[in-house]
Design a protein around this motif. Sequence first.
Motif, PDB file in Angstrom:
ATOM      1  N   UNK A 176      39.254  45.475  52.652  1.00 28.40           N
ATOM      2  CA  UNK A 176      40.137  46.621  51.878  1.00 28.40           C
ATOM      3  C   UNK A 176      39.730  46.461  50.522  1.00 28.40           C
ATOM      4  N   UNK A 177      38.738  45.876  49.974  1.00 29.25           N
ATOM      5  CA  UNK A 177      38.357  45.659  48.800  1.00 29.25           C
ATOM      6  C   UNK A 177      39.267  44.697  47.545  1.00 29.25           C
ATOM      7  N   UNK A 178      39.790  43.808  48.309  1.00 26.88           N
ATOM      8  CA  UNK A 178      40.717  42.977  47.186  1.00 26.88           C
ATOM      9  C   UNK A 178      40.042  41.545  47.148  1.00 26.88           C
ATOM     10  N   UNK A 179      40.134  41.092  45.974  1.00 26.00           N
ATOM     11  CA  UNK A 179      39.421  39.863  45.353  1.00 26.00           C
ATOM     12  C   UNK A 179      40.647  38.904  45.340  1.00 26.00           C
ATOM     13  N   UNK A 180      40.147  37.477  45.380  1.00 24.01           N
ATOM     14  CA  UNK A 180      41.112  36.663  45.192  1.00 24.01           C
ATOM     15  C   UNK A 180      41.556  35.885  46.339  1.00 24.01           C
ATOM     16  N   UNK A 181      41.174  36.384  47.429  1.00 25.46           N
ATOM     17  CA  UNK A 181      41.543  35.642  48.780  1.00 25.46           C
ATOM     18  C   UNK A 181      40.404  35.275  49.282  1.00 25.46           C
ATOM     19  N   UNK A 182      40.222  33.967  49.094  1.00 29.69           N
ATOM     20  CA  UNK A 182      38.921  33.027  49.278  1.00 29.69           C
ATOM     21  C   UNK A 182      39.195  31.821  50.103  1.00 29.69           C
ATOM     22  N   UNK A 183      38.188  31.438  50.776  1.00 27.25           N
ATOM     23  CA  UNK A 183      38.232  30.063  51.348  1.00 27.25           C
ATOM     24  C   UNK A 183      37.745  29.076  50.465  1.00 27.25           C
ATOM     25  N   UNK A 229      40.730  36.196  54.832  1.00 28.27           N
ATOM     26  CA  UNK A 229      39.574  36.486  53.602  1.00 28.27           C
ATOM     27  C   UNK A 229      38.730  37.940  53.986  1.00 28.27           C
ATOM     28  N   UNK A 230      38.453  37.969  55.349  1.00 26.81           N
ATOM     29  CA  UNK A 230      37.769  38.914  55.601  1.00 26.81           C
ATOM     30  C   UNK A 230      38.469  40.292  55.841  1.00 26.81           C
ATOM     31  N   UNK A 231      39.517  40.242  56.004  1.00 29.68           N
ATOM     32  CA  UNK A 231      40.468  41.474  55.774  1.00 29.68           C
ATOM     33  C   UNK A 231      40.764  42.025  54.502  1.00 29.68           C
ATOM     34  N   UNK A 271      49.105  42.217  58.490  1.00 31.06           N
ATOM     35  CA  UNK A 271      50.464  41.688  57.888  1.00 31.06           C
ATOM     36  C   UNK A 271      50.452  40.391  57.140  1.00 31.06           C
ATOM     37  N   UNK A 272      49.410  39.735  57.603  1.00 30.42           N
ATOM     38  CA  UNK A 272      49.387  38.623  56.671  1.00 30.42           C
ATOM     39  C   UNK A 272      48.690  38.764  55.315  1.00 30.42           C
ATOM     40  N   UNK A 273      48.072  39.618  55.153  1.00 33.74           N
ATOM     41  CA  UNK A 273      47.550  40.054  53.774  1.00 33.74           C
ATOM     42  C   UNK A 273      48.675  40.617  53.106  1.00 33.74           C
TER      43      UNK A 273
END
Length: 100
Positions: free
Chosen positions: A93-100, A87-89, A58-60
């Motif tokens: 699911x193959x999404x880029x751009x959510x990184x620490x 970031x792991x979720x 849900x956060x994603x």
Amino acid sequence: MKLTAAKLDTSNDGVIRVSGDLTFQTVPALREPLLQELFAREGERRLNLEAVGRVDSSALSLWLVCQREAKRRGVNLILESPPQDLCSIAELVGLEGVRR
């Protein structure tokens, strides 16, 4: 496991800080207030998740809604300090751009 309600904190610096847990139990109540706050001003906006505890998909979903709306409105939206689980979720699911 007891969840901590998600909260928004805004300051004069334009950063929106989210705290608490972002799960399927807490995200629905946060969605509209967050979107309203994100687009209450013009210009670049920053969403800081440093104080977020537990997350699930849900956060994603919430982040993707925010991104979609920002793009639609021509707003540069920057994600700061996303939790590692988020970031792991996203990676799973193959999404880029959510990184620490």
